[in-house]
Design a protein around this motif. Structure first.
Motif, PDB file in Angstrom:
ATOM      1  N   PRO A  97       4.897  85.457  17.201  1.00 18.40           N
ATOM      2  CA  PRO A  97       6.206  85.714  16.600  1.00 18.40           C
ATOM      3  C   PRO A  97       6.112  85.864  15.083  1.00 18.40           C
ATOM      4  CG  PRO A  97       6.322  83.870  18.141  1.00 18.40           C
ATOM      5  CD  PRO A  97       4.871  84.175  17.925  1.00 18.40           C
ATOM      6  N   ASP A  98       6.839  86.847  14.553  1.00 20.25           N
ATOM      7  CA  ASP A  98       6.775  87.150  13.126  1.00 20.25           C
ATOM      8  C   ASP A  98       7.209  85.999  12.228  1.00 20.25           C
ATOM      9  OD1 ASP A  98       5.778  89.679  13.433  1.00 20.25           O
ATOM     10  OD2 ASP A  98       7.720  90.688  13.312  1.00 20.25           O
ATOM     11  N   TRP A  99       8.088  85.125  12.748  1.00 15.74           N
ATOM     12  CA  TRP A  99       8.630  84.063  11.900  1.00 15.74           C
ATOM     13  C   TRP A  99       7.770  82.797  11.899  1.00 15.74           C
ATOM     14  CZ3 TRP A  99      11.815  84.969   8.172  1.00 15.74           C
ATOM     15  CH2 TRP A  99      12.683  86.067   8.247  1.00 15.74           C
ATOM     16  N   GLY A 100       6.600  82.852  12.515  1.00 12.09           N
ATOM     17  CA  GLY A 100       5.692  81.713  12.451  1.00 12.09           C
ATOM     18  C   GLY A 100       6.346  80.444  12.950  1.00 12.09           C
ATOM     19  N   THR A 101       6.180  79.353  12.205  1.00 15.79           N
ATOM     20  CA  THR A 101       6.735  78.066  12.636  1.00 15.79           C
ATOM     21  C   THR A 101       8.170  77.856  12.197  1.00 15.79           C
ATOM     22  OG1 THR A 101       5.968  76.906  10.630  1.00 15.79           O
ATOM     23  CG2 THR A 101       4.439  77.010  12.487  1.00 15.79           C
ATOM     24  N   LEU A 102       8.757  78.811  11.481  1.00 14.52           N
ATOM     25  CA  LEU A 102      10.118  78.623  10.981  1.00 14.52           C
ATOM     26  C   LEU A 102      11.126  78.760  12.123  1.00 14.52           C
ATOM     27  CD1 LEU A 102      10.319  80.432   7.530  1.00 14.52           C
ATOM     28  CD2 LEU A 102       9.728  78.067   8.042  1.00 14.52           C
ATOM     29  N   THR A 103      11.886  77.719  12.345  1.00 14.02           N
ATOM     30  CA  THR A 103      12.953  77.747  13.344  1.00 14.02           C
ATOM     31  C   THR A 103      14.318  77.554  12.693  1.00 14.02           C
ATOM     32  OG1 THR A 103      12.603  75.373  13.737  1.00 14.02           O
ATOM     33  CG2 THR A 103      11.509  76.915  15.227  1.00 14.02           C
ATOM     34  N   GLY A 104      14.351  77.326  11.389  1.00 15.39           N
ATOM     35  CA  GLY A 104      15.603  77.085  10.689  1.00 15.39           C
ATOM     36  C   GLY A 104      16.407  78.351  10.474  1.00 15.39           C
ATOM     37  N   VAL A 105      17.651  78.147  10.050  1.00 16.35           N
ATOM     38  CA  VAL A 105      18.611  79.241   9.894  1.00 16.35           C
ATOM     39  C   VAL A 105      18.367  80.043   8.627  1.00 16.35           C
ATOM     40  CG1 VAL A 105      21.076  79.697   9.505  1.00 16.35           C
ATOM     41  CG2 VAL A 105      20.370  78.044  11.244  1.00 16.35           C
ATOM     42  N   ARG A 106      17.843  79.419   7.568  1.00 15.18           N
ATOM     43  CA  ARG A 106      17.877  80.010   6.228  1.00 15.18           C
ATOM     44  C   ARG A 106      16.485  80.201   5.613  1.00 15.18           C
ATOM     45  NH1 ARG A 106      22.422  77.083   7.160  1.00 15.18           N
ATOM     46  NH2 ARG A 106      24.371  77.964   6.342  1.00 15.18           N
ATOM     47  N   PRO A 107      15.705  81.151   6.096  1.00 12.84           N
ATOM     48  CA  PRO A 107      14.368  81.356   5.527  1.00 12.84           C
ATOM     49  C   PRO A 107      14.397  81.861   4.090  1.00 12.84           C
ATOM     50  CG  PRO A 107      14.855  83.057   7.145  1.00 12.84           C
ATOM     51  CD  PRO A 107      15.937  82.035   7.257  1.00 12.84           C
ATOM     52  N   VAL A 108      15.442  82.610   3.688  1.00 14.77           N
ATOM     53  CA  VAL A 108      15.513  83.094   2.301  1.00 14.77           C
ATOM     54  C   VAL A 108      15.699  81.926   1.347  1.00 14.77           C
ATOM     55  CG1 VAL A 108      16.760  84.576   0.676  1.00 14.77           C
ATOM     56  CG2 VAL A 108      16.405  85.334   3.037  1.00 14.77           C
ATOM     57  N   LYS A 109      16.459  80.932   1.761  1.00 15.74           N
ATOM     58  CA  LYS A 109      16.635  79.727   0.943  1.00 15.74           C
ATOM     59  C   LYS A 109      15.280  79.051   0.712  1.00 15.74           C
ATOM     60  CE  LYS A 109      18.669  75.113   0.984  1.00 15.74           C
ATOM     61  NZ  LYS A 109      19.435  74.105   1.765  1.00 15.74           N
ATOM     62  N   ILE A 421      26.067  85.589   0.447  1.00 15.80           N
ATOM     63  CA  ILE A 421      24.870  85.086  -0.232  1.00 15.80           C
ATOM     64  C   ILE A 421      24.998  83.595  -0.489  1.00 15.80           C
ATOM     65  CG2 ILE A 421      23.549  85.177  -2.383  1.00 15.80           C
ATOM     66  CD1 ILE A 421      24.142  88.188  -2.465  1.00 15.80           C
ATOM     67  N   ARG A 422      26.137  83.169  -1.010  1.00 16.51           N
ATOM     68  CA  ARG A 422      26.308  81.754  -1.376  1.00 16.51           C
ATOM     69  C   ARG A 422      26.261  80.832  -0.159  1.00 16.51           C
ATOM     70  NH1 ARG A 422      24.773  83.049  -6.164  1.00 16.51           N
ATOM     71  NH2 ARG A 422      26.372  83.553  -7.704  1.00 16.51           N
ATOM     72  N   ILE A 423      26.886  81.234   0.946  1.00 19.67           N
ATOM     73  CA  ILE A 423      26.935  80.353   2.112  1.00 19.67           C
ATOM     74  C   ILE A 423      25.545  80.175   2.715  1.00 19.67           C
ATOM     75  CG2 ILE A 423      27.443  82.158   3.825  1.00 19.67           C
ATOM     76  CD1 ILE A 423      29.044  78.671   3.796  1.00 19.67           C
ATOM     77  N   MET A 424      24.689  81.185   2.597  1.00 15.70           N
ATOM     78  CA  MET A 424      23.341  81.070   3.139  1.00 15.70           C
ATOM     79  C   MET A 424      22.360  80.436   2.154  1.00 15.70           C
ATOM     80  SD  MET A 424      23.337  81.888   6.207  1.00 15.70           S
ATOM     81  CE  MET A 424      24.774  82.346   7.176  1.00 15.70           C
ATOM     82  N   ASP A 425      22.621  80.600   0.870  1.00 18.11           N
ATOM     83  CA  ASP A 425      21.734  80.031  -0.147  1.00 18.11           C
ATOM     84  C   ASP A 425      21.893  78.515  -0.254  1.00 18.11           C
ATOM     85  OD1 ASP A 425      19.916  80.323  -2.505  1.00 18.11           O
ATOM     86  OD2 ASP A 425      21.671  79.538  -3.544  1.00 18.11           O
ATOM     87  N   GLU A 426      23.105  78.007  -0.030  1.00 16.61           N
ATOM     88  CA  GLU A 426      23.402  76.570  -0.031  1.00 16.61           C
ATOM     89  C   GLU A 426      23.112  75.884  -1.355  1.00 16.61           C
ATOM     90  OE1 GLU A 426      23.314  75.175   4.584  1.00 16.61           O
ATOM     91  OE2 GLU A 426      21.462  74.896   3.466  1.00 16.61           O
TER      92      GLU A 426
END
Length: 483
Positions: A97-109, A421-426
């Motif tokens: 899988p392209d996202w590796g071990t990341l299972t979280g919602v916000r990879p850009v954060k 942007i703001r809601i995902m950046d947190e």
């Protein structure tokens, strides 16, 4: 049936989320073993067996050089187990899988925080070699973070964004799990006074704490489920209490074309709303029928025409990849049509089949069978939109996605959605009003969010409105303060 055994770790849900990207839940069992009870016989029958003490510590880590496992926190130990599990699942299934071990919602954060702390080159290395992302996804999220900083900058101290929720829809879509209700006009009439009361009290809170409002987003549900008169009444109060000079963005989600008419759009525009979102999900009539929409592609075209004639600054459009019976040509046709209609920002969603949705009840394995075509749709959409001058500007992920992909927002230059942007950046406080809204106070000194939820059920919200307001007043006293 695959047997997976992990020694002395109680983060079953996190590890199951990762495992679900490779296997259906019914295809494996997950067992947490105690180190004190291990013997040769207890481990030999597992298809995957992981004992944290046997894991080789990674050369590259955001933690720095770690020589002993006990130097790590429980969260960091879990991350190492995720890496080990990921590599073993890749070997077992011959799938990466392209996202590796990341299972979280916000990879850009995550990418942004790594860049801020270590610089771009080292952040790239951590994402690739520690979190095991593909080169494509690593470049994508770094590029999106850089675009966000260049286009709208970082939030100012004491700035907040506001969310106002209208939890009503004309029908419930097949895939939907949001707080939305098919309610009578009398129920909506009962809801609005409670919402307006909360708006009034939140305006006092904003004044008392010296907050400055950067963006306002009215979402749902479907806000345009309100009648023209109800919309006028609501926006009158929003204008009265939040008529703020320097507001960067005011959005109303006009998602369902069957709830939009020219008069309602005029009312929305006349209160200073510059951005609306028209969300067809597909431009194919058969698909709209299958997912429970009571409108046609012609209705979508009419809604776009009305919105353009009314004169909004920006029109967003949502499409979903992986809907029932759709193929690549259907997705291509929908993208081409909404671009022709004048959408200057387009969010391409990867279908997520949530537990509370009708689709999950009907077909729990749907998103696994749909994985290949959905991934192809997402890739094609990316190429098409970039090729037509749209920039990816925000991205997030969800559980139960077909193909374990992502949702990506694309926009023409200058049409970025600030609130998105703001809601995902947190890294900004979001104050949410209405049933189902979740206020998130941002505490910069600890880089921490404090969640203050409203109840989801709109009837309880009405009955407990003073409690919802009191929660907000009690919470977040030192939020946004960097000193």
């Amino acid at each position: 049936m695959f047997r997976i055994g992990i020694v002395d770790l109680n983060k079953d849900e996190v590890l199951k989320e990762l495992t679900n990207e490779f296997l259906m839940p019914r295809e494996y069992t997950f067992e947490n073993l105690k180190s004190t009870e291990l013997n040769i016989d207890s481990t030999k029958d597992f298809d995957i067996f992981i004992d944290p003490k046997d894991i080789t510590l990674p050369v590259v880590s955001p933690k720095g050089n770690v020589e002993k496992l006990d130097e790590l926190s429980d969260t960091e130990k879990t991350e190492l187990v995720k890496r080990e599990l990921f590599n073993k699942l890749v070997e077992l299934k011959d799938y990466y899988p392209d996202w590796g071990t990341l299972t979280g919602v916000r990879p850009v954060k995550l990418a942004g925080e790594l860049i801020e702390k270590f610089g771009k080159d080292q952040a790239y290395r951590f994402l690739k070699d520690y979190y095991l992302l593909s080169d494509e996804k690593t470049k994508s999220i770094i590029g999106i973070y850089e675009y966000q900083v260049a286009s709208i900058g970082k939030p100012h101290d004491n700035s907040v964004s506001l969310y106002i929720g209208i939890p009503f829809c004309p029908t419930r879509c097949l895939y939907c799990s949001f707080a939305s209700n098919q309610a009578s006009d009398s129920e909506i009439e009962r809801y609005l006074p409670a919402l307006i009361h909360e708006i009034k009290e939140v305006s006092k809170l904003i004044s008392d704490r010296g907050y400055s409002v950067e963006s306002i987003y009215i979402g749902g549900g479907t806000p345009t489920s309100l009648s023209v008169g109800e919309m006028d009444s609501l926006l009158t109060e929003v204008d009265k209490y939040f008529n703020i000079p320097g507001l960067k963005e005011f959005t109303v989600e006009a998602g369902r074309p069957d709830t939009i008419d020219y008069e309602k759009l005029l009312v929305i525009r006349d209160y200073g709303v510059g951005r609306i979102s028209i969300n067809p999900q597909s431009m194919k009539d058969r698909t709209l029928e299958l997912i429970g929409r009571h409108h046609t592609a012609k209705d979508i075209e009419r809604a776009f025409s009305d919105a353009i004639n009314v004169g909004f600054d920006s029109i967003n459009c949502d499409l979903i990849a992986g809907l029932p019976e759709e193929d690549l040509m259907d997705m291509k046709s929908s993208i081409n049509r909404v671009m022709e209609l004048g959408a200057d920002s387009i969010t391409v969603h990867n279908l997520a089949v949530k537990r509370a949705s009708k689709l999950n009840e009907k077909d729990p394995d749907y998103h696994y069978r749909q994985a290949k075509v959905t991934s192809e749709m997402i890739k094609m959409a990316d190429e098409m939109l970039k090729g037509n001058g749209y920039n990816p500007y925000y991205l997030y992920r969800q559980k139960h996605m077909a193909g374990s992909g992502e949702n990506t927002g694309y926009c023409l230059p200058g049409k970025e959605g600030v609130y998105n942007i703001r809601i995902m950046d947190e890294h900004q406080t979001i104050i949410a009003m209405g049933a189902g809204g979740i206020t998130k106070y941002y505490h910069p000194k600890e880089n921490r969010l404090e969640r203050v939820p409203n109840v989801t059920n709109y009837e309880q919200y009405i009955d407990r409105i003073d409690e919802m307001i009191e929660r907000k007043i009690i919470g977040g006293n030192d939020a946004n303060s960097s000193t």
